[in-house]
Motif scaffolding. Structure first.
Motif, PDB file in Angstrom:
ATOM      1  N   ILE A 191       0.862  -1.181   0.000  1.00 21.51           N
ATOM      2  CA  ILE A 191       0.000   0.000   0.000  1.00 21.51           C
ATOM      3  C   ILE A 191       0.901   1.235   0.000  1.00 21.51           C
ATOM      4  N   ALA A 246      -3.404   5.390   1.463  1.00 24.53           N
ATOM      5  CA  ALA A 246      -3.641   4.179   2.252  1.00 24.53           C
ATOM      6  C   ALA A 246      -2.543   3.988   3.294  1.00 24.53           C
ATOM      7  N   GLU A 250      -2.848   6.595   6.046  1.00 26.20           N
ATOM      8  CA  GLU A 250      -3.920   6.270   6.998  1.00 26.20           C
ATOM      9  C   GLU A 250      -3.458   5.224   8.010  1.00 26.20           C
ATOM     10  N   VAL A 251      -2.744   4.197   7.521  1.00 29.18           N
ATOM     11  CA  VAL A 251      -2.241   3.147   8.407  1.00 29.18           C
ATOM     12  C   VAL A 251      -1.252   3.733   9.413  1.00 29.18           C
ATOM     13  N   TYR A 282       1.856  -4.522   8.076  1.00 26.48           N
ATOM     14  CA  TYR A 282       2.440  -3.595   7.103  1.00 26.48           C
ATOM     15  C   TYR A 282       3.665  -2.898   7.697  1.00 26.48           C
ATOM     16  N   GLY A 287       4.999   0.084   3.688  1.00 24.18           N
ATOM     17  CA  GLY A 287       3.768  -0.182   2.958  1.00 24.18           C
ATOM     18  C   GLY A 287       3.609  -1.624   2.546  1.00 24.18           C
TER      19      GLY A 287
END
Length: 297
Positions: free
Chosen positions: A57, A61, A64-65, A102, A125
């Motif tokens: 990602i 994305a 956000e993580v 991740y 990511g």
């Protein structure tokens, strides 16, 4: 010693190859936790000839993580910097992985290792769970819930055979697994101290999280106290355990006839003539209603 080192890892590769072809191993040189992981990977259907991480990602994305786990990142960052200062010259990357597997951040200064990481998608990511990239020091440590080192052909996917990885799970103050701290480098740089190092690093991160939680709770208590005092029309006073006033509200000024600046810092027995009688009732856990308070002036 060096010949033995390379000989052992060559034999591991032969056992890996036998396992891929026949689902069996002929010698007891594969650790039980590694063999169990290989078996899980077979059942999951992971391609053992996979060359790199497949799920990545980026952009919004990944942002956000990382925002979701900002507290973990902040607690881990100084520990990762310390790891790099201790192990960077040996070709290791310090890697932080979040609760979903991740990679959140990597730190490294050895160009060969950085290039290896790019080729295998071992980058922020990328998802490094066992069910995505097979047996590895991060994802398998997450599965078994304890620190683990995986070197060379112990990795289920051949694209990771060039790595040695030591990972240790990180737990929240409540005991929930929230990530992994990892040291990874070229397989021939395997260091038996790496596993102990990441275990201590995980403990350091957990301690940072506990301190952060404690500070937040303290601040929340103070904020609630301030709000309650400021928004209450009844006179309220807060004393420390020595009997000194540390907080008062404006309503107290009107009732007591003292300025707020005069009240804060004074001992309560300088203000209330029957303080000891009141404290005795409090210590006896008796409620106090309609009790006359003598104010000294």
């Amino acid at each position: 010693m060096q010949e033995n080192f390379y000989g052992v890892h060559e034999e591991v590769w032969h056992q890996w190859n036998d396992f891929q072809n026949t689902m069996t191993i002929s010698k007891n040189i594969i650790r039980p936790e590694i063999l169990k992981s290989w078996e899980r990977c077979k059942i999951t259907g992971i391609d053992p000839y996979q060359k790199q991480g497949q799920e990545i990602i980026d952009g919004a994305a990944l942002k956000e993580v990382k925002e979701k786990q900002e507290e973990l990142i902040q607690a881990a960052r100084p520990v990762m910097e310390k790891l790099l200062s201790l192990c960077g010259e040996y070709g290791f990357l310090a890697v932080l992985v979040g609760e979903d597997g991740y990679i959140l951040e990597t730190l490294g200064n050895h160009q060969e290792t950085i290039d290896m990481a790019r080729r295998t998608n071992f980058i922020p990511g990328a998802c490094w769970r066992e069910d995505k990239v097979g047996t590895n020091g991060i994802g398998t440590a997450m599965v078994i819930g304890q620190a683990l080192e995986v070197t060379g052909a112990e990795h289920f996917c051949c694209g990771l055979h060039s790595w040695t990885c030591a990972g240790s799970p990180i737990f929240s103050p409540e005991g929930k697994p929230i990530g992994v701290i990892d040291l990874s480098g070229p397989w021939y740089r395997e260091n038996k101290q790496a596993l102990a190092t990441v275990v201590f690093a995980a403990i350091a991160i957990e301690n940072n999280l506990k301190q952060s939680k404690s500070l937040k709770e303290t601040l929340t208590y103070r904020q609630l106290t301030e709000y309650f005092l400021e928004n209450n029309t009844d006179p309220l006073l807060v004393m420390d355990k020595t009997g000194r006033l540390i907080k008062v509200n404006y309503a107290s000024e009107k009732v007591l006839g003292w300025e707020m600046e005069e009240l804060v810092g004074r001992r309560a027995d300088e203000i209330f003539g029957n303080l000891q009688e009141i404290l005795s009732l409090i210590e006896a856990r008796q409620s106090i209603k309609g009790k006359e308070i003598i104010v000294l002036k």
